[in-house]
Write a protein that holds these residues in place. Structure first.
Motif, PDB file in Angstrom:
ATOM      1  N   ASP A  46      58.309 -28.822  21.682  1.00 27.86           N
ATOM      2  CA  ASP A  46      57.339 -29.862  22.024  1.00 27.86           C
ATOM      3  C   ASP A  46      56.374 -30.076  20.861  1.00 27.86           C
ATOM      4  OD1 ASP A  46      55.988 -31.751  23.502  1.00 27.86           O
ATOM      5  OD2 ASP A  46      55.226 -30.358  24.998  1.00 27.86           O
ATOM      6  N   HIS A  47      55.636 -31.158  20.921  1.00 28.07           N
ATOM      7  CA  HIS A  47      54.622 -31.518  19.936  1.00 28.07           C
ATOM      8  C   HIS A  47      55.207 -31.697  18.535  1.00 28.07           C
ATOM      9  CE1 HIS A  47      52.345 -29.476  23.193  1.00 28.07           C
ATOM     10  NE2 HIS A  47      51.678 -30.623  23.101  1.00 28.07           N
ATOM     11  N   THR A 100      56.059 -33.981  15.494  1.00 29.43           N
ATOM     12  CA  THR A 100      55.549 -35.237  14.963  1.00 29.43           C
ATOM     13  C   THR A 100      56.586 -36.332  15.187  1.00 29.43           C
ATOM     14  OG1 THR A 100      54.282 -34.055  13.280  1.00 29.43           O
ATOM     15  CG2 THR A 100      54.689 -36.392  12.879  1.00 29.43           C
ATOM     16  N   SER A 160      51.667 -39.336  23.922  1.00 32.31           N
ATOM     17  CA  SER A 160      50.936 -38.071  23.918  1.00 32.31           C
ATOM     18  C   SER A 160      49.451 -38.375  23.846  1.00 32.31           C
ATOM     19  CB  SER A 160      51.356 -37.225  22.715  1.00 32.31           C
ATOM     20  OG  SER A 160      50.498 -36.133  22.546  1.00 32.31           O
ATOM     21  N   MET A 175      48.420 -36.550  20.378  1.00 34.17           N
ATOM     22  CA  MET A 175      49.058 -36.989  19.141  1.00 34.17           C
ATOM     23  C   MET A 175      49.300 -38.497  19.064  1.00 34.17           C
ATOM     24  SD  MET A 175      51.901 -33.932  18.930  1.00 34.17           S
ATOM     25  CE  MET A 175      52.538 -34.375  17.316  1.00 34.17           C
ATOM     26  N   LYS A 221      54.846 -38.511  20.091  1.00 40.05           N
ATOM     27  CA  LYS A 221      55.469 -37.249  19.698  1.00 40.05           C
ATOM     28  C   LYS A 221      56.938 -37.283  20.067  1.00 40.05           C
ATOM     29  CE  LYS A 221      54.605 -34.806  24.046  1.00 40.05           C
ATOM     30  NZ  LYS A 221      54.043 -33.620  24.674  1.00 40.05           N
ATOM     31  N   GLY A 225      53.133 -27.955  13.597  1.00 40.88           N
ATOM     32  CA  GLY A 225      52.487 -28.162  14.888  1.00 40.88           C
ATOM     33  C   GLY A 225      53.399 -28.006  16.093  1.00 40.88           C
ATOM     34  N   THR A 263      55.451 -26.618  19.163  1.00 41.14           N
ATOM     35  CA  THR A 263      55.364 -25.494  20.092  1.00 41.14           C
ATOM     36  C   THR A 263      56.764 -25.244  20.651  1.00 41.14           C
ATOM     37  OG1 THR A 263      54.744 -26.965  21.911  1.00 41.14           O
ATOM     38  CG2 THR A 263      52.957 -25.883  20.756  1.00 41.14           C
ATOM     39  N   THR A 323      53.309 -21.055  19.278  1.00 36.23           N
ATOM     40  CA  THR A 323      52.780 -22.125  18.452  1.00 36.23           C
ATOM     41  C   THR A 323      53.064 -21.753  17.005  1.00 36.23           C
ATOM     42  OG1 THR A 323      51.052 -22.539  20.076  1.00 36.23           O
ATOM     43  CG2 THR A 323      50.721 -23.467  17.892  1.00 36.23           C
TER      44      THR A 323
END
Length: 143
Positions: free
Chosen positions: A13-14, A16, A44, A47, A50, A72, A74, A88
């Motif tokens: 996840d997360h 870019t 998001s 963000m 994402k 970044g 996760t 993370t």
């Protein structure tokens, strides 16, 4: 669009927005026999947009490659439909066999069985230096 959760596996996840395909390529997810879902440009709150990658198999993934591609990200490990662990990532201190030295005089050009080892020199620019010849690699110059 609705993508179901996974019962057992990993959710990245997360990521870019726009980097999910790079994650797919460098983790060699095309070689898996299990289901892999790439979700790009999700909304998001943090963000803006994402990407998410869902893998319905518990596998050993290279966290150094992920941390280098996008610090970044996760990593969520899922068992029986519930998250059991969350990691993370950040830029790794050392990268082994992720980058390739571009210096034709580097010992790794001659002795090709040597591992390609790089140490971080500048976190803000994601710059790494070859431990053998001190050549600097910038940005996302992956093998």
């Amino acid at each position: 669009m609705n993508v179901d959760g996974i019962e057992n596996g990993i959710v990245l996840d997360h990521i870019t927005a726009g980097k999910a395909m790079m994650v797919y390529k460098y983790l060699h997810l095309n070689k898996l026999g299990s289901q892999v879902a790439l979700i790009q440009n999700c909304t998001s709150h943090v963000m803006g947009k994402k990407d998410i990658v869902k893998i319905s198999e518990d596998l050993d993934i290279d966290l150094d490659v992920l941390g280098y591609i996008d610090p970044g990200i996760t990593v969520n490990y899922i068992k029986n439909g519930k998250r059991v662990e969350k990691k993370t990532l950040s830029l790794p201190e050392t990268l082994t066999n992720v980058l390739k030295c571009k210096n034709p005089r580097c010992i790794t050009s001659i002795e090709q069985e040597l591992p390609q080892v790089f140490k971080i020199v500048d976190r803000s620019k994601a710059q790494y230096r070859c431990i053998y010849c001190d050549t600097v690699v910038k940005g996302e110059e992956l093998n």
